[in-house]
Design an enzyme around this catalytic site. Structure first.
Site, PDB file in Angstrom:
ATOM      1  N   TRP A 199     -51.512  24.872 -27.254  1.00 50.62           N
ATOM      2  CA  TRP A 199     -51.626  25.621 -28.513  1.00 50.62           C
ATOM      3  C   TRP A 199     -51.818  27.104 -28.263  1.00 50.62           C
ATOM      4  O   TRP A 199     -51.264  27.940 -28.980  1.00 50.62           O
ATOM      5  CB  TRP A 199     -52.726  25.025 -29.407  1.00 50.62           C
ATOM      6  CG  TRP A 199     -52.296  23.678 -29.889  1.00 50.62           C
ATOM      7  CD1 TRP A 199     -52.819  22.476 -29.532  1.00 50.62           C
ATOM      8  CD2 TRP A 199     -51.185  23.382 -30.760  1.00 50.62           C
ATOM      9  NE1 TRP A 199     -52.118  21.448 -30.128  1.00 50.62           N
ATOM     10  CE2 TRP A 199     -51.114  21.970 -30.889  1.00 50.62           C
ATOM     11  CE3 TRP A 199     -50.252  24.158 -31.443  1.00 50.62           C
ATOM     12  CZ2 TRP A 199     -50.144  21.331 -31.669  1.00 50.62           C
ATOM     13  CZ3 TRP A 199     -49.283  23.525 -32.221  1.00 50.62           C
ATOM     14  CH2 TRP A 199     -49.229  22.135 -32.342  1.00 50.62           C
TER      15      TRP A 199
ATOM     16  N   ASP B 199     -58.440  30.469 -32.840  1.00 54.69           N
ATOM     17  CA  ASP B 199     -57.836  29.280 -33.451  1.00 54.69           C
ATOM     18  C   ASP B 199     -58.827  28.126 -33.275  1.00 54.69           C
ATOM     19  O   ASP B 199     -59.035  27.638 -32.177  1.00 54.69           O
ATOM     20  CB  ASP B 199     -56.500  28.966 -32.753  1.00 54.69           C
ATOM     21  CG  ASP B 199     -55.879  27.659 -33.249  1.00 54.69           C
ATOM     22  OD1 ASP B 199     -56.423  27.033 -34.171  1.00 54.69           O
ATOM     23  OD2 ASP B 199     -54.833  27.269 -32.684  1.00 54.69           O
TER      24      ASP B 199
ATOM     25  N   LYS C 210     -57.572  18.121 -39.529  1.00 51.14           N
ATOM     26  CA  LYS C 210     -58.383  17.432 -38.527  1.00 51.14           C
ATOM     27  C   LYS C 210     -59.792  17.177 -39.089  1.00 51.14           C
ATOM     28  O   LYS C 210     -60.182  16.053 -39.308  1.00 51.14           O
ATOM     29  CB  LYS C 210     -58.468  18.238 -37.224  1.00 51.14           C
ATOM     30  CG  LYS C 210     -57.177  18.173 -36.417  1.00 51.14           C
ATOM     31  CD  LYS C 210     -56.493  19.489 -36.422  1.00 51.14           C
ATOM     32  CE  LYS C 210     -55.356  19.682 -35.458  1.00 51.14           C
ATOM     33  NZ  LYS C 210     -54.448  18.649 -35.121  1.00 51.14           N
TER      34      LYS C 210
HETATM   35  N1  PMP Z   1     -53.684  24.931 -33.152  1.00 48.99           N
HETATM   36  C1  PMP Z   1     -54.263  23.799 -32.720  1.00 48.99           C
HETATM   37  C2  PMP Z   1     -55.448  23.900 -31.804  1.00 48.99           C
HETATM   38  C3  PMP Z   1     -53.767  22.564 -33.146  1.00 48.99           C
HETATM   39  O1  PMP Z   1     -54.348  21.428 -32.727  1.00 48.99           O
HETATM   40  C4  PMP Z   1     -52.652  22.515 -34.025  1.00 48.99           C
HETATM   41  C5  PMP Z   1     -52.081  21.212 -34.556  1.00 48.99           C
HETATM   42  N2  PMP Z   1     -52.277  20.096 -33.841  1.00 48.99           N
HETATM   43  C6  PMP Z   1     -52.069  23.727 -34.419  1.00 48.99           C
HETATM   44  C7  PMP Z   1     -52.617  24.912 -33.975  1.00 48.99           C
HETATM   45  C8  PMP Z   1     -50.854  23.744 -35.308  1.00 48.99           C
HETATM   46  O2  PMP Z   1     -51.195  23.360 -36.584  1.00 48.99           O
HETATM   47  P1  PMP Z   1     -50.102  23.107 -37.723  1.00 48.99           P
HETATM   48  O3  PMP Z   1     -49.276  21.947 -37.301  1.00 48.99           O
HETATM   49  O4  PMP Z   1     -50.942  22.833 -38.929  1.00 48.99           O
HETATM   50  O5  PMP Z   1     -49.293  24.332 -37.874  1.00 48.99           O
END
Ligand code: PMP
Length: 375
Positions: free
Chosen positions: A104, A186, A210
């Protein structure tokens, strides 16, 4: 009706109380004769629940009315924030520092780089030993490993790498990095799962799916002074300042998702807030890590002890055949979502706020029993 034990990484388990409340209110919400989905977002009835979601979030984060920070609900997920962050804060000739410890963090950097290139700015990856090679994804950096550029307009970190099961600062309170520069984090996969001080961050953000609700909404908590200095020459819909000024009602928000976030936050508040849920979360993680560590090597966790996530516990079995057998046994026992991310394989038990201690205990018991009979 039987509800499964849901260990999915997101969208993830939601508290039953929040869902039952939605069920009871679905057809006739608050005596309006219609569901919350059918209300005008400008109507008094919706505005009330919208405000409640904002207020509960501030309360759970320990923010008072005097704290000059805005809570914003947006659509587009955390992935959209990866791009809009750069749009809001990077101008020609400026740069931002990105710390990546996994998938991520990498994605956040890629998005920032692509926008930065368009406007003559830059997004720089902060080098540290665990950022690449075979060890990538097995730990979070120590603060002493990180050197930030003096003139970075912000430093970006990821508090919990959902795919790898690594989390920062478990023994201390966040932030693990204490940059002099504005800190953007994030927190998608550990937001409201443990106590943090939001005042230490210029901006923090989290996709809802989550710990705090369904997908379709992402939360930002932004320091108003940081916002004040953001770019005002990008389209208004992408400006965080636009949404802060309009209380997340600049355009039609995802009303049902925000309503459900309100239900989840009300549940968390009634449970004793973040300190109480952190206690549960630590207990749940301990149950599963103990089952791994006491299995005599049948289960292994690739993550270094200090970086082990209390939200996403990853583990492997001796072979892929063993893993397939374990997954089948877990499904048989009424558990879903334990397959690891396709990019890394193995198992992953996500133990977000709505997963009960009893469900974590059931998983740990199954693991012990399975190791005994298959080891
Ligand atoms: N950052 C993290 C730490 C994540 O776990 C996720 C999704 N699993 C995201 C960003 C991306 O999120 P989204 O799919 O809602 O755009």
């Amino acid at each position: 009706m039987t509800r499964v034990m849901n260990f999915s990484a997101g969208p993830a388990a939601l508290p039953e109380e929040a869902l039952l409340r939605a069920r009871d209110e679905l057809l006739d919400w608050n005596g309006t004769g219609m569901s919350v989905m059918e209300q005008s977002h400008r109507g008094k009835a919706y505005e009330k629940v919208h405000q409640e979601a904002h207020d509960l979030l501030r309360k759970l984060l320990g923010l008072t009315a005097d704290d000059k920070r805005s809570v914003i609900f947006l659509q587009g997920g955390a992935t959209q924030v990866f791009a809009t962050l750069a749009m809001n804060f990077l101008r020609a000739g400026t740069s931002a520092d990105y710390v990546s410890a996994g998938a991520w963090g990498d994605k956040a950097l890629v998005e920032a780089k692509s926008y930065a290139a368009m406007v003559g700015a830059s997004a720089r990856e902060v080098r540290w030993e665990g950022a690449e090679g075979a060890g990538k994804g097995t730990r979070m950096p120590h603060p002493r490993e990180l050197v930030f550029a003096e003139d970075a307009v912000f430093v970006h970190t990821t508090s919990n790498e959902t795919i790898h099961g690594t989390q920062v600062g478990l023994s201390e309170s966040l932030p693990f990095a204490d940059p002099k520069q504005p800190h953007v984090c994030d927190m998608s996969s550990d937001f409201l799962g443990r106590v943090i001080d939001p005042r230490k961050f210029s901006l923090l953000y989290a996709g809802a799916q989550k710990n705090i609700g369904p997908s379709g909404v992402v939360v930002l908590v932004v320091d108003d002074a940081f916002l004040e200095a953001s770019c005002d020459d990008i389209p208004s819909i992408f400006r965080y300042a636009t949404h802060a000024k309009n209380g997340s009602l600049y355009n039609t928000p995802p009303t049902f998702a925000i309503y459900l976030v309100r239900n989840v936050l009300a549940w968390l508040d009634a449970k004793g807030g973040v300190p109480a849920i952190e206690k549960d979360n630590r207990a749940k993680a301990k149950l599963v890590y103990d089952a791994i560590d006491e299995s005599g090597g049948f289960y292994t966790c690739p993550v270094e002890a200090e970086s082990r996530s209390i939200m996403n516990v990853v583990f492997r079995l001796p072979s892929e055949a063993h893993e397939a057998k374990f997954l089948a046994a877990s499904e048989q026992a009424g558990m879903v979502g334990l397959k690891g991310h396709r990019s890394v394989g193995g198992m992953r038990a996500s133990l977000y706020n709505a997963v009960s201690v009893a469900h974590a205990k059931a998983l740990a018991d199954l693991m012990r029993e399975h190791a005994r009979t298959s080891g």
